[in-house]
Design a protein around this motif. Sequence first.
Motif, PDB file in Angstrom:
ATOM      1  N   UNK A 159       0.930  -1.268   0.131  1.00 59.31           N
ATOM      2  CA  UNK A 159       0.055  -0.054   0.243  1.00 59.31           C
ATOM      3  C   UNK A 159       0.865   1.335  -0.177  1.00 59.31           C
ATOM      4  N   UNK A 160       1.865   1.189   0.919  1.00 65.12           N
ATOM      5  CA  UNK A 160       2.927   2.522   0.785  1.00 65.12           C
ATOM      6  C   UNK A 160       3.743   2.371  -0.527  1.00 65.12           C
ATOM      7  N   UNK A 161       3.845   1.369  -1.239  1.00 71.28           N
ATOM      8  CA  UNK A 161       4.614   1.405  -2.444  1.00 71.28           C
ATOM      9  C   UNK A 161       3.659   1.976  -3.624  1.00 71.28           C
ATOM     10  N   UNK A 162       2.165   1.694  -3.307  1.00 71.83           N
ATOM     11  CA  UNK A 162       1.263   2.417  -4.206  1.00 71.83           C
ATOM     12  C   UNK A 162       1.251   3.606  -4.117  1.00 71.83           C
ATOM     13  N   UNK A 163       1.240   4.243  -2.684  1.00 68.80           N
ATOM     14  CA  UNK A 163       0.535   5.473  -2.373  1.00 68.80           C
ATOM     15  C   UNK A 163       1.905   6.740  -2.837  1.00 68.80           C
ATOM     16  N   UNK A 164       3.094   6.143  -2.501  1.00 63.62           N
ATOM     17  CA  UNK A 164       4.195   6.723  -2.741  1.00 63.62           C
ATOM     18  C   UNK A 164       4.251   7.629  -4.277  1.00 63.62           C
ATOM     19  N   UNK A 165       4.323   6.401  -5.325  1.00 61.49           N
ATOM     20  CA  UNK A 165       4.374   6.880  -6.785  1.00 61.49           C
ATOM     21  C   UNK A 165       2.780   7.672  -7.071  1.00 61.49           C
ATOM     22  N   UNK A 166       1.846   7.041  -6.481  1.00 61.07           N
ATOM     23  CA  UNK A 166       0.665   7.864  -6.521  1.00 61.07           C
ATOM     24  C   UNK A 166       0.628   9.468  -6.131  1.00 61.07           C
ATOM     25  N   UNK A 167       1.261   9.605  -5.029  1.00 62.92           N
ATOM     26  CA  UNK A 167       1.474  11.066  -4.549  1.00 62.92           C
ATOM     27  C   UNK A 167       2.393  11.677  -5.515  1.00 62.92           C
ATOM     28  N   UNK A 168       3.520  11.183  -5.668  1.00 65.32           N
ATOM     29  CA  UNK A 168       4.413  11.381  -6.990  1.00 65.32           C
ATOM     30  C   UNK A 168       3.756  12.026  -8.225  1.00 65.32           C
ATOM     31  N   UNK A 169       2.781  11.203  -8.671  1.00 64.01           N
ATOM     32  CA  UNK A 169       2.222  11.507  -9.868  1.00 64.01           C
ATOM     33  C   UNK A 169       1.238  12.861  -9.647  1.00 64.01           C
ATOM     34  N   UNK A 170       0.668  12.854  -8.478  1.00 67.90           N
ATOM     35  CA  UNK A 170      -0.327  13.960  -8.254  1.00 67.90           C
ATOM     36  C   UNK A 170       0.526  15.101  -8.303  1.00 67.90           C
ATOM     37  N   UNK A 171       1.972  15.073  -7.531  1.00 69.64           N
ATOM     38  CA  UNK A 171       3.014  16.117  -7.510  1.00 69.64           C
ATOM     39  C   UNK A 171       3.028  16.412  -8.955  1.00 69.64           C
ATOM     40  N   UNK A 172       3.478  15.547  -9.735  1.00 69.34           N
ATOM     41  CA  UNK A 172       3.710  16.138 -11.220  1.00 69.34           C
ATOM     42  C   UNK A 172       2.456  16.901 -11.840  1.00 69.34           C
ATOM     43  N   UNK A 173       1.227  16.304 -11.737  1.00 66.02           N
ATOM     44  CA  UNK A 173       0.091  16.870 -12.041  1.00 66.02           C
ATOM     45  C   UNK A 173      -0.051  18.398 -11.694  1.00 66.02           C
ATOM     46  N   UNK A 174       0.216  18.459 -10.358  1.00 66.75           N
ATOM     47  CA  UNK A 174      -0.095  19.732  -9.695  1.00 66.75           C
ATOM     48  C   UNK A 174       1.029  20.646  -9.727  1.00 66.75           C
ATOM     49  N   UNK A 175       2.393  20.152 -10.594  1.00 69.99           N
ATOM     50  CA  UNK A 175       3.405  21.179 -10.917  1.00 69.99           C
ATOM     51  C   UNK A 175       4.526  21.120  -9.898  1.00 69.99           C
ATOM     52  N   UNK A 176       4.581  20.309  -9.109  1.00 69.12           N
ATOM     53  CA  UNK A 176       5.624  20.019  -7.845  1.00 69.12           C
ATOM     54  C   UNK A 176       6.736  19.301  -8.432  1.00 69.12           C
ATOM     55  N   UNK A 177       6.606  18.582  -9.456  1.00 68.81           N
ATOM     56  CA  UNK A 177       7.872  17.779 -10.010  1.00 68.81           C
ATOM     57  C   UNK A 177       7.768  18.010 -11.561  1.00 68.81           C
ATOM     58  N   UNK A 178       8.641  17.379 -12.075  1.00 70.88           N
ATOM     59  CA  UNK A 178       8.715  17.321 -13.669  1.00 70.88           C
ATOM     60  C   UNK A 178       8.174  15.899 -13.747  1.00 70.88           C
ATOM     61  N   UNK A 179       7.838  15.865 -15.190  1.00 69.34           N
ATOM     62  CA  UNK A 179       6.899  14.824 -15.537  1.00 69.34           C
ATOM     63  C   UNK A 179       7.852  13.226 -16.196  1.00 69.34           C
ATOM     64  N   UNK A 180       9.161  13.330 -15.848  1.00 73.45           N
ATOM     65  CA  UNK A 180       9.826  12.251 -16.397  1.00 73.45           C
ATOM     66  C   UNK A 180       9.391  11.025 -15.695  1.00 73.45           C
TER      67      UNK A 180
END
Lengths: 431, 85
Positions: A159-180
């Motif tokens: 679940x943690x391994x699911x959530x962390x990349x999920x948060x990362x993707x949300x961060x990409x969409x929210x402009x926190x991270x680049x989309x690589x």
Amino acid sequence: MFGQQNGLSLDQAPPIRVIFRFFLIASLFGMGGGIWLAVFAGDIMTERSALLALTHIFTLGIMASFMIGALFQMLPVIAGVVIRSPLPKSLVFTLAFVPGTMSLVAVFGGYQEELLYTVAFILLGFALFLLIVIMLPGLLSVTHHTPSSKGMTIALTAFAFTFIPGLYMTGILGGFFDGSNYTIIRAIHYGFGLEGWIALLIVSISFQVIEMFYVTPPYPPLVAKYFTTLVLSLLILKVPLLLYGSESSAAAVDTVIGILLLLFALITLRRLSQRKRSVTDASLWFWRLGMGNLIAVVVSALLLKLGSFGWMLGVLYISFVFFALSIVFAMFYKIVPFLTWFHLNAEGYFSAPMMHEVIAPSNARRHFWLHLVTLTTLLLSFALPALFRLGGILLILSFGVIAWHILSAGKLYEDTKLKGEKFDLGMGMQG
Amino acid sequence: MRRLYLDARNMEHPVPLEKSIEALRELDNESYFYMLHRKNPVPLIAMVQKQGLSYITEQEHEDLWHILIAVDHDIDLEKLVERLG
């Protein structure tokens, strides 16, 4: 072996409202998902965002709520892990998790407000962190694991391994991270979420409850001991394969996981046919339907590797949803009557209703048929898209039944506590 | 001495617990409850402890537990265990 056992103290069991609240939230999300499907039925086949919103209503709103509620109840019982102050902890989790999930669903569903990504990122990130802090240290400190408690630890890790990349993707969409690496991160997110968190938690719980609820022989020791570890290892192995572009190797790993899940489903169906008592109830049929859907998931996933069939992806999607939902409903019809009855008895109420009075078995059977009709309607919708709207209405009804059962059981519990007559086994009846 | 007997080895959870509590409500100072179970019934024992009853549990083999419960603490429950052999 004479003597006292170090059993669960009743004081360590979480209050019934902790579990009921999670289940009620899940059923409300389920009704919301049904409304979504009924209203946006035309977009499901064509709009990726509509499907994405519906997927997260299912995985976060419904499944995570049901499963985290069940974990609050099962950790002390199955793993001996006591959660201190479960009421405030679960409340704080809920206050972050529910608006976080709603924000994510809204933004996926077309309400394009970038602030919602930020809200979802912060609230869901906090909820995950809190859940891990509440549950994982206790599970990791267990010295003598049963297959179930070990599997629950592994599922929570997934679940943690699911959530962390999920948060990362949300961060990409929210402009926190680049989309690589977005596509690769998404594949990791799906793998750990569906094959890890959801499937492995169901597998872990079945190691405990199939034998206990249905008086069957236990699972083969090799399966019980190594299954969840093996699947998690394969999921972890898939990460570098995806990151370094070895997609065919990653697909081969997926095939192995699929075959393992197929074997699990077949063993479970076999065990259910080896019951020592011929008594059947709705929960048994929910288990059978769930395992049938798991087989359909694996078969359709394998067929999709051989070629592209437009409708097969739909079958895969619906089968996975109904695999997980069927098992959740099977557990629901065992857990809710038992908890209502058990808590009242443990608190000494002589007039506590019997389990079959909390949820009538005939109502559970009717719900099974409604669930089956919903599944059939949604499967047919890929041939006749007009049926999606009906499928949505049936989902509203199905989760409405669940919500009604929870509210009725809660009312019965509160009424008994208010008006019920107490007893004391050691001292006879009391007024 | 009256014995309330329940062979719960082939009963699905939570039927043994439900039937046990029904039986416990009938206990008096001249009776005891005797149950055979395939597992150690932890929730039942927790309730029995909370109610301050006298009890013993004995595991005869992997799938067979003897559980004896009484209201009267003077009853020697260990003497009442009947091993199936």
